[in-house]
Every structure is written in C-alpha cells, then in structure tokens.
Design a protein around this motif. Structure first.
Motif, PDB file in Angstrom:
ATOM      1  N   PHE A  85      -3.130  -9.204   6.306  1.00 36.23           N
ATOM      2  CA  PHE A  85      -2.083 -10.144   6.689  1.00 36.23           C
ATOM      3  C   PHE A  85      -1.445 -10.762   5.451  1.00 36.23           C
ATOM      4  N   GLY A  86      -2.264 -11.055   4.425  1.00 37.35           N
ATOM      5  CA  GLY A  86      -1.732 -11.608   3.186  1.00 37.35           C
ATOM      6  C   GLY A  86      -0.748 -10.674   2.511  1.00 37.35           C
TER       7      GLY A  86
ATOM      8  N   GLY B 150      -9.812 -14.039   2.678  1.00 33.75           N
ATOM      9  CA  GLY B 150      -8.858 -12.937   2.715  1.00 33.75           C
ATOM     10  C   GLY B 150      -7.422 -13.413   2.770  1.00 33.75           C
ATOM     11  N   LEU B 151      -7.181 -14.473   3.550  1.00 30.85           N
ATOM     12  CA  LEU B 151      -5.826 -15.013   3.663  1.00 30.85           C
ATOM     13  C   LEU B 151      -5.326 -15.581   2.338  1.00 30.85           C
ATOM     14  N   VAL B 152      -6.227 -16.142   1.549  1.00 37.37           N
ATOM     15  CA  VAL B 152      -5.829 -16.843   0.324  1.00 37.37           C
ATOM     16  C   VAL B 152      -5.813 -15.928  -0.889  1.00 37.37           C
ATOM     17  N   PHE B 153      -6.711 -14.950  -0.948  1.00 37.44           N
ATOM     18  CA  PHE B 153      -6.860 -14.146  -2.164  1.00 37.44           C
ATOM     19  C   PHE B 153      -5.568 -13.454  -2.556  1.00 37.44           C
ATOM     20  N   VAL B 154      -4.935 -12.770  -1.619  1.00 33.66           N
ATOM     21  CA  VAL B 154      -3.749 -11.967  -1.956  1.00 33.66           C
ATOM     22  C   VAL B 154      -2.580 -12.836  -2.433  1.00 33.66           C
ATOM     23  N   PRO B 155      -2.178 -13.881  -1.707  1.00 37.12           N
ATOM     24  CA  PRO B 155      -1.064 -14.696  -2.229  1.00 37.12           C
ATOM     25  C   PRO B 155      -1.397 -15.419  -3.519  1.00 37.12           C
ATOM     26  N   ALA B 156      -2.644 -15.888  -3.666  1.00 35.68           N
ATOM     27  CA  ALA B 156      -3.011 -16.603  -4.886  1.00 35.68           C
ATOM     28  C   ALA B 156      -2.933 -15.689  -6.099  1.00 35.68           C
ATOM     29  N   LEU B 157      -3.515 -14.493  -5.996  1.00 41.07           N
ATOM     30  CA  LEU B 157      -3.513 -13.579  -7.138  1.00 41.07           C
ATOM     31  C   LEU B 157      -2.156 -12.930  -7.350  1.00 41.07           C
ATOM     32  N   SER B 158      -1.340 -12.851  -6.313  1.00 39.15           N
ATOM     33  CA  SER B 158       0.002 -12.292  -6.478  1.00 39.15           C
ATOM     34  C   SER B 158       0.931 -13.271  -7.177  1.00 39.15           C
ATOM     35  N   THR B 159       0.761 -14.568  -6.914  1.00 36.62           N
ATOM     36  CA  THR B 159       1.728 -15.554  -7.397  1.00 36.62           C
ATOM     37  C   THR B 159       1.239 -16.377  -8.581  1.00 36.62           C
ATOM     38  N   VAL B 160      -0.038 -16.287  -8.938  1.00 35.52           N
ATOM     39  CA  VAL B 160      -0.530 -17.129 -10.035  1.00 35.52           C
ATOM     40  C   VAL B 160       0.201 -16.820 -11.340  1.00 35.52           C
TER      41      VAL B 160
ATOM     42  N   TYR C  60      -5.277  -9.388 -14.990  1.00 33.48           N
ATOM     43  CA  TYR C  60      -4.662  -8.081 -14.813  1.00 33.48           C
ATOM     44  C   TYR C  60      -4.109  -7.896 -13.399  1.00 33.48           C
ATOM     45  N   LEU C  61      -4.809  -8.457 -12.400  1.00 30.13           N
ATOM     46  CA  LEU C  61      -4.326  -8.316 -11.024  1.00 30.13           C
ATOM     47  C   LEU C  61      -2.943  -8.917 -10.832  1.00 30.13           C
ATOM     48  N   THR C  62      -2.699 -10.047 -11.467  1.00 34.98           N
ATOM     49  CA  THR C  62      -1.406 -10.715 -11.278  1.00 34.98           C
ATOM     50  C   THR C  62      -0.317 -10.134 -12.163  1.00 34.98           C
ATOM     51  N   GLU C  63      -0.688  -9.309 -13.145  1.00 31.43           N
ATOM     52  CA  GLU C  63       0.287  -8.763 -14.093  1.00 31.43           C
ATOM     53  C   GLU C  63       0.620  -7.301 -13.863  1.00 31.43           C
TER      54      GLU C  63
ATOM     55  N   HIS D  71       0.878  -5.868  -1.750  1.00 29.83           N
ATOM     56  CA  HIS D  71       0.247  -4.738  -1.072  1.00 29.83           C
ATOM     57  C   HIS D  71      -0.802  -4.074  -1.968  1.00 29.83           C
ATOM     58  N   LEU D  72      -0.503  -3.954  -3.259  1.00 30.07           N
ATOM     59  CA  LEU D  72      -1.458  -3.318  -4.160  1.00 30.07           C
ATOM     60  C   LEU D  72      -2.614  -4.253  -4.492  1.00 30.07           C
ATOM     61  N   VAL D  73      -2.344  -5.550  -4.608  1.00 23.88           N
ATOM     62  CA  VAL D  73      -3.438  -6.511  -4.772  1.00 23.88           C
ATOM     63  C   VAL D  73      -4.361  -6.441  -3.564  1.00 23.88           C
ATOM     64  N   ALA D  74      -3.778  -6.391  -2.364  1.00 23.05           N
ATOM     65  CA  ALA D  74      -4.585  -6.280  -1.148  1.00 23.05           C
ATOM     66  C   ALA D  74      -5.376  -4.977  -1.132  1.00 23.05           C
ATOM     67  N   MET D  75      -4.772  -3.889  -1.600  1.00 18.94           N
ATOM     68  CA  MET D  75      -5.475  -2.606  -1.621  1.00 18.94           C
ATOM     69  C   MET D  75      -6.709  -2.677  -2.519  1.00 18.94           C
ATOM     70  N   VAL D  76      -6.551  -3.242  -3.707  1.00 21.27           N
ATOM     71  CA  VAL D  76      -7.686  -3.363  -4.627  1.00 21.27           C
ATOM     72  C   VAL D  76      -8.772  -4.245  -4.012  1.00 21.27           C
ATOM     73  N   TYR D  77      -8.363  -5.369  -3.428  1.00 21.97           N
ATOM     74  CA  TYR D  77      -9.326  -6.303  -2.827  1.00 21.97           C
ATOM     75  C   TYR D  77     -10.063  -5.664  -1.655  1.00 21.97           C
ATOM     76  N   ILE D  78      -9.354  -4.928  -0.832  1.00 22.98           N
ATOM     77  CA  ILE D  78      -9.978  -4.288   0.326  1.00 22.98           C
ATOM     78  C   ILE D  78     -10.969  -3.219  -0.122  1.00 22.98           C
ATOM     79  N   MET D  79     -10.635  -2.467  -1.169  1.00 22.63           N
ATOM     80  CA  MET D  79     -11.579  -1.488  -1.698  1.00 22.63           C
ATOM     81  C   MET D  79     -12.829  -2.169  -2.242  1.00 22.63           C
ATOM     82  N   GLU D  80     -12.658  -3.325  -2.860  1.00 22.71           N
ATOM     83  CA  GLU D  80     -13.820  -4.100  -3.305  1.00 22.71           C
ATOM     84  C   GLU D  80     -14.701  -4.471  -2.116  1.00 22.71           C
ATOM     85  N   LEU D  81     -14.074  -4.971  -1.058  1.00 24.80           N
ATOM     86  CA  LEU D  81     -14.834  -5.418   0.111  1.00 24.80           C
ATOM     87  C   LEU D  81     -15.561  -4.261   0.782  1.00 24.80           C
TER      88      LEU D  81
END
Length: 473
Positions: free
Chosen positions: A86-87, A136-146, A390-393, A402-412
């Motif tokens: 969703f993020g 999950g809701l917070v990780f993607v927007p936080a790492l995308s926008t930091v 590196y995730l935010t850059e 979408h790619l931040v979420a992909m990396v995070y989901i693979m981690e999970l």
C-alpha cells in the motif's frame, strides 16, 4: 616592521569553521528530523518486534508457540508486506501525515493488546498483525522521502538515523528487557507487558510528532504542481522559518529533480533502477542473515556452554554492540561517506563469521567464539548503516516507492523463511561459513560496484547507482 610584529598570528582557517558549520547545520536543519520523527519511533517498535520474532523472547509465555505455531511466526511479516504494498501506491500520491497518524495509533493498539492480555495467544497474534501493518505503512514513504526532506549535507545522517539507528534501538530495547526478566527480578508485571508499555510509549510519541511536526516532502508537492506549498514546506524544514536565498536554491534543485523524472519513461526508469535493486538487495539481505532465529540459537548455544545456567549478560552485550556499531558510524555518513564504512563493516562481518564457524562447538574455545559473535554484531551495525541512505538515493523518482517496497518485501520474505528454521550444531557452523563467504564476495564486488554518494544531489546519486561499476571512494 613594528606594525607587522604587532599583527596577531594567523589562525587556522579550517578547524573553527568546520566545528561551527557542523553545529550550525544541526541547529538549522533539526526540523528535518522532526518531520520524520514519528516514523523513527514506529520503526523502533518494529525493531523490537523483529527481535521478538527472531527468538529473542525467552522471557515470553509464547516462545514455544512462536517456534511451533505458523500463525504467530508469520503474523508480523504478512501485514508488513501488505503495508509496504500500500505504501508503494500512496507515496507521492497521498499526504503522508494521515498515514503516520494511523500507523501511530496501530502501534499504540498493539501495545495495549500486549499489556492487557499478555497470556492470550490470540491477543499477541493480533498485536503483531497491527505492529507489522504500522511498520509496513511507514517504511516505504519514510525511506522514499527522507532524502527529499534532508539537505545534501546531512542526508546520510538523517536517513541512517531514521531507519537503521531506530531499528537497532528497538532491537537493543528488546534485548535489554529480556535481560531484566532473565535476571529474575522481583517485578509485578510479566515481560510481554513491558513490550506493550514500550510500544504504547513509542506510539504516543509518534502520534504527537505526526500531528504537530510532520512536513510533506517538497518533491511530492512539486510532483503535484503545487509550488507554493513546496516553498512553505521548505520554509518549515529549516531555521529560521523564512524564505531565504538558500530556500530558493533548494526549490530550484527539487524542480530539476522532478523535471528529470518527468522526462524519463517507465522503461528507462526500470533500466536505470535495475542495477540499484540488485546492489541493495545484496547489501540488505546480508544484514538479515545476521539477525534471525539461527543467530539467536548460536548465541544461546555458545553462551550456555560457558555458564551452568544461561544468564542475561550475553543478551545485553549482543544488543549494545550491534547498536554501538550503528551509532558510531551514523555521524560519519556525510564526512567519511557511505562506501568505506559499508565495505569495512562487511569485510569484518565476514571475517568474524568465518572465525566463529571455526571455533563454534569446540568447548575450550567457546569464550573466543562468543567474542567473535559479539564482534560480528558490532560490524553488522557498521556495515549496514549506509543501506538506509542508499535506499533513499538509489532509485529513479518515478518508481522509487515501488522499488523501495520491493527491496523491503524481499527482506521480509527472507526473514519469514528463516524464522521457522531450527538448526542443528552442524547447521549453525555451516550457516556461518556461508555467511562469511557471502560477506567476502560482497566486499570484493562492492569495491567496484558500490558508489560514494556523499554531498551530491539525489539526481547525481541516482546516476551513480544506475551504473554497474563505481570505483570512486
């Protein structure tokens, strides 16, 4: 001649300005951390849940169920995956503040369930569902926008603090209160209730920060063609809270960043983002291999052979060293850079993993093996610190969430696969040999493939990441 003799000696032009510059940057830009403070506290609760799910919950009444019940094993990870999906959709499309407020409430609700019904398996499972969804809701927007919120001079410090330091703080808190209950203190509440109390505290702080200090990403506002609100956001992300020439320069930099994204089609974005995904997956998965149920078993088996009954101190040292490795490197992200600490930490992790594998199971050497395991955790903190930066850059703006979420989901998914694997003594030895080998391979490839991105713009960092080979230091 006499006038020249009376002149004061020349002062060092470097030392004093550098100190002043660092202090001025911290004072001027602390609002940028405030804008993401709610995400930090939510991720602290996530760090506690990760350690709990990895087996560092020997105090818990549900530890046996955690090892045997699939539902309890997968609860946190499943909802974190759903939250990340969703993020990926709403980041850069919807305002972040309502999401942060909602996630803060989920963390508080999770804590209330832990506190009110600590003996009820259904309540604990529900609590882990809620906390996983919040993270999950917070990780993607936080790492995308930091990276969009932080200025170039402190982007590394901000990103690594928001994600890595927060997560390691949660892991440390889990291990510390585990140690308290292992020490068998005379207390009136059970240990799972402490987990609940801490989650409630994190949720309340996160809610207060999200309501009062959350600021939308100026890049997000420019993507919505709302330049006026972007200027207001930039004004609130610095001190003093007024439009200055520096504010306008940052606005112009963000405009160029957004313009470059609009000229990039989806196929081009995917082609440029593919190398970044591979590099970051390799780096982040190495970190996951260093905190899971197998690592918990290795710590228990090693420490329990040194004392007649397993005491609390190995947990404390384990958590403190992991946190310390990250804490000491966070401040270097924008000076020493990202690449050197990552390579140094990864090489050291590999060396300590191989040393532990060679010593584990040999009774006369178990104290040395335990020291190797502690050292491994310290250098995991060192080597993984830059992964958040590196995730935010790394990714093109159009598909970054979408790619931040992909990396995070693979981690999970990787964590989920490892959480139910109970290894034998030989299995632990082989696991650490594999971990050491993978770390060494990544170290060698990282020398040529990882970029150094300190003090460059997000657009320049992404260009560096899109190349397979980067030999800059």
């Amino acid at each position: 001649m006499s006038a020249k003799k009376c002149e004061p000696p020349p002062q060092d032009p470097i030392a004093t300005p550098q100190k002043a510059t660092f202090l001025r940057l911290g004072h001027k830009n602390h609002s940028q951390w405030n804008a993401l403070g709610s995400a930090s506290f939510i991720l602290i609760s996530g760090g506690m849940s990760l350690a709990w799910g990895a087996g560092f919950a020997v105090h818990s009444a549900h530890r046996e169920q955690l090892l045997l019940t699939v539902h309890m094993q997968i609860a946190w990870y499943i909802t974190a995956i759903l939250g990340a999906l969703f993020g990926a959709f709403y980041t850069h499309r919807l305002p972040q503040q309502p999401i942060y407020i909602f996630a803060s409430c989920l963390v508080m609700a999770s804590g209330i369930l832990f506190l009110a019904w600590p003996e009820c398996p259904g309540a604990i499972i529900a609590a882990r569902y809620l906390d996983g969804l919040a993270n999950g809701l917070v990780f993607v927007p936080a790492l995308s926008t930091v990276g969009e919120i932080g200025v170039n001079e402190i982007r590394g410090l901000l990103a690594s603090t928001v994600e890595q330091l927060s997560s390691n703080t949660g892991i440390l808190m889990q291990l510390l209160y585990t140690a308290v209950w292992q020490a068998d203190w005379n207390v009136v509440i059970v240990a799972d209730q402490v987990h609940g109390v801490l989650s409630i505290i994190y949720g309340v702080i996160a809610l207060a920060l999200s309501v009062t200090l959350c600021v939308e990403s100026p890049v997000h506002l420019l993507m919505r063609s709302n330049e006026q609100r972007a200027v207001v956001a930039l004004r609130h992300l610095q001190r003093p809270y007024m439009v200055t020439s520096e504010t306008l320069l940052r606005l112009d930099e963000h405009k160029q960043y957004v313009a470059a994204y609009r000229e990039m089609c989806l196929g081009t974005s995917l082609r440029k983002g593919y190398p970044s995904v591979i590099k970051l997956l390799a780096l982040r998965l190495l970190g996951i291999l260093c905190l899971n149920f197998i690592i918990c078993c290795a710590l228990y088996e090693t420490a329990s052979q040194l004392v007649s009954s397993f005491h609390a101190w190995p947990y404390v040292v384990f958590g403190v060293l992991r946190f310390s490795g990250c804490f000491f490197v966070v401040v270097l992200m924008d000076t020493t850079g990202r690449k050197k600490p990552t390579l140094f930490g990864t090489f050291s992790t590999g060396a300590f993993a191989i040393a532990f594998a060679n010593l584990f199971g040999r009774t006369p050497n178990m104290i040395t093996a335990l020291v190797m395991l502690f050292g491994l955790q310290f250098f995991v903190g060192v080597g993984q610190c830059a992964s958040a930066v590196y995730l935010t850059e790394a990714f093109p703006l159009g598909i970054k969430p979408h790619l931040v979420a992909m990396v995070y989901i693979m981690e999970l998914i990787t964590r989920l696969l490892l959480c139910s694997f109970a290894p034998s003594i030989d299995g632990i030895t082989n696991y650490f040999h594999v971990l050491g080998g993978l770390s060494m391979v990544f170290f060698l490839l990282g020398i040529f493939c990882l970029p150094e991105t300190r003090l460059v713009t997000l657009a320049e960092a992404q260009i560096k990441f899109s190349k397979w080979f980067n030999k800059d230091f």
